[in-house]
Design a protein around this motif. Structure first.
Motif, short mmCIF file in Angstrom:
data_model
loop_
_atom_site.label_atom_id
_atom_site.label_comp_id
_atom_site.label_asym_id
_atom_site.label_seq_id
_atom_site.Cartn_x
_atom_site.Cartn_y
_atom_site.Cartn_z
N CYS A 101 73.96 -24.79 70.69
CA CYS A 101 74.55 -25.37 69.48
C CYS A 101 75.61 -24.45 68.89
O CYS A 101 76.71 -24.89 68.54
CB CYS A 101 73.47 -25.64 68.44
N LEU A 102 75.28 -23.16 68.80
CA LEU A 102 76.22 -22.22 68.19
C LEU A 102 77.42 -21.92 69.08
O LEU A 102 78.47 -21.52 68.59
CB LEU A 102 75.49 -20.92 67.81
N ALA A 103 77.29 -22.14 70.38
CA ALA A 103 78.43 -21.97 71.28
C ALA A 103 79.37 -23.16 71.23
O ALA A 103 80.60 -23.00 71.32
CB ALA A 103 77.94 -21.75 72.72
N LEU B 77 82.16 -35.51 75.45
CA LEU B 77 81.31 -34.91 76.49
C LEU B 77 80.59 -33.67 75.98
O LEU B 77 79.38 -33.52 76.20
CB LEU B 77 82.15 -34.58 77.72
N LEU B 78 81.31 -32.79 75.31
CA LEU B 78 80.68 -31.57 74.79
C LEU B 78 79.65 -31.89 73.70
O LEU B 78 78.57 -31.31 73.68
CB LEU B 78 81.74 -30.61 74.24
N GLY B 79 80.03 -32.79 72.79
CA GLY B 79 79.12 -33.13 71.69
C GLY B 79 77.85 -33.80 72.17
O GLY B 79 76.75 -33.36 71.84
N LEU B 80 78.00 -34.85 72.96
CA LEU B 80 76.82 -35.55 73.46
C LEU B 80 76.00 -34.67 74.40
O LEU B 80 74.77 -34.67 74.33
CB LEU B 80 77.22 -36.84 74.18
N GLY B 81 76.68 -33.94 75.26
CA GLY B 81 75.97 -33.05 76.17
C GLY B 81 75.14 -32.03 75.43
O GLY B 81 73.97 -31.79 75.76
N THR B 82 75.71 -31.43 74.39
CA THR B 82 74.98 -30.43 73.61
C THR B 82 73.83 -31.06 72.85
O THR B 82 72.72 -30.50 72.81
CB THR B 82 75.93 -29.70 72.64
N LEU B 83 74.06 -32.21 72.25
CA LEU B 83 72.99 -32.89 71.51
C LEU B 83 71.82 -33.24 72.43
O LEU B 83 70.65 -33.06 72.07
CB LEU B 83 73.52 -34.14 70.81
N PRO C 161 69.22 -31.52 82.32
CA PRO C 161 70.32 -31.47 83.28
C PRO C 161 71.44 -32.46 82.95
O PRO C 161 72.61 -32.17 83.19
CB PRO C 161 69.67 -31.81 84.62
N THR C 162 71.09 -33.60 82.40
CA THR C 162 72.11 -34.58 82.02
C THR C 162 72.99 -34.00 80.92
O THR C 162 74.23 -34.08 80.99
CB THR C 162 71.46 -35.89 81.53
N GLY C 163 72.38 -33.41 79.90
CA GLY C 163 73.15 -32.78 78.84
C GLY C 163 73.98 -31.62 79.36
O GLY C 163 75.13 -31.44 78.97
N GLY C 164 73.39 -30.83 80.25
CA GLY C 164 74.13 -29.71 80.83
C GLY C 164 75.34 -30.16 81.62
O GLY C 164 76.42 -29.58 81.51
N LEU C 165 75.17 -31.22 82.41
CA LEU C 165 76.31 -31.76 83.16
C LEU C 165 77.37 -32.31 82.22
O LEU C 165 78.57 -32.19 82.48
CB LEU C 165 75.84 -32.84 84.14
N GLY C 166 76.95 -32.90 81.09
CA GLY C 166 77.91 -33.37 80.10
C GLY C 166 78.72 -32.22 79.52
O GLY C 166 79.95 -32.33 79.37
N MET C 167 78.05 -31.11 79.23
CA MET C 167 78.77 -29.94 78.71
C MET C 167 79.73 -29.37 79.76
O MET C 167 80.88 -29.04 79.43
CB MET C 167 77.78 -28.87 78.24
N ILE C 168 79.27 -29.27 80.99
CA ILE C 168 80.15 -28.76 82.06
C ILE C 168 81.36 -29.67 82.22
O ILE C 168 82.50 -29.20 82.32
CB ILE C 168 79.36 -28.65 83.39
N ALA C 169 81.13 -30.98 82.22
CA ALA C 169 82.24 -31.93 82.34
C ALA C 169 83.19 -31.79 81.14
O ALA C 169 84.41 -31.87 81.30
CB ALA C 169 81.71 -33.35 82.44
#
Length: 125
Positions: free
Chosen positions: A45-47, A71-77, A99-107
């Motif tokens: 969250c803080l990153a 992508l970053l917002g939903l992935g992190t949430l 993993p779904t959230g992590g892939l969203g952040m990576i994307a």
């Protein structure tokens, strides 16, 4: 209303929510018990809160900002939400949520990087 115009205020809102959640999760992690899940959720969250804030500020200059922000917002949430759910409820939000959230952040970060190759037209006021 365009996609960008709709997503921009939500980007600032989610940045604020993630920033506050990150601080609250750090505090919760420091007050006993196994802090593994809460500490990791706080870190994510803080990153990503400042990253979303930067995308919000750069919407006029970063063509990929709206998609990256989603992508970053939903992935992190999803990622942080799954870790919090595991800590307090003992179970995942849904199968493969982290993993779904992590892939969203990576994307999302990949879309930020791609923004370097898509120039916005400069408009004069």
């Amino acid at each position: 209303m365009s996609f960008s115009a709709t997503i921009r205020p939500l980007t600032l809102f989610v940045a604020g929510i993630l920033g506050g959640a990150g601080v609250a999760l750090a505090a919760a992690a420091s007050h006993g018990g196994d802090a593994h899940f809460l500490g990791s959720a706080s870190t994510m969250c803080l990153a990503h809160a400042p990253a979303l804030l930067a995308l919000y500020a750069g919407y006029d200059r970063i063509r990929t900002a709206p998609v990256a922000a989603v992508l970053l917002g939903l992935g992190t949430l999803i990622f942080a939400g799954d870790l919090v759910s595991r800590h307090f409820g003992g179970d995942s939000l849904f199968p493969l949520a982290a993993p779904t959230g992590g892939l969203g952040m990576i994307a999302g970060w990949a879309v930020v990087a791609l923004g370097a190759f898509f120039k916005r037209a400069v408009t004069e006021a």
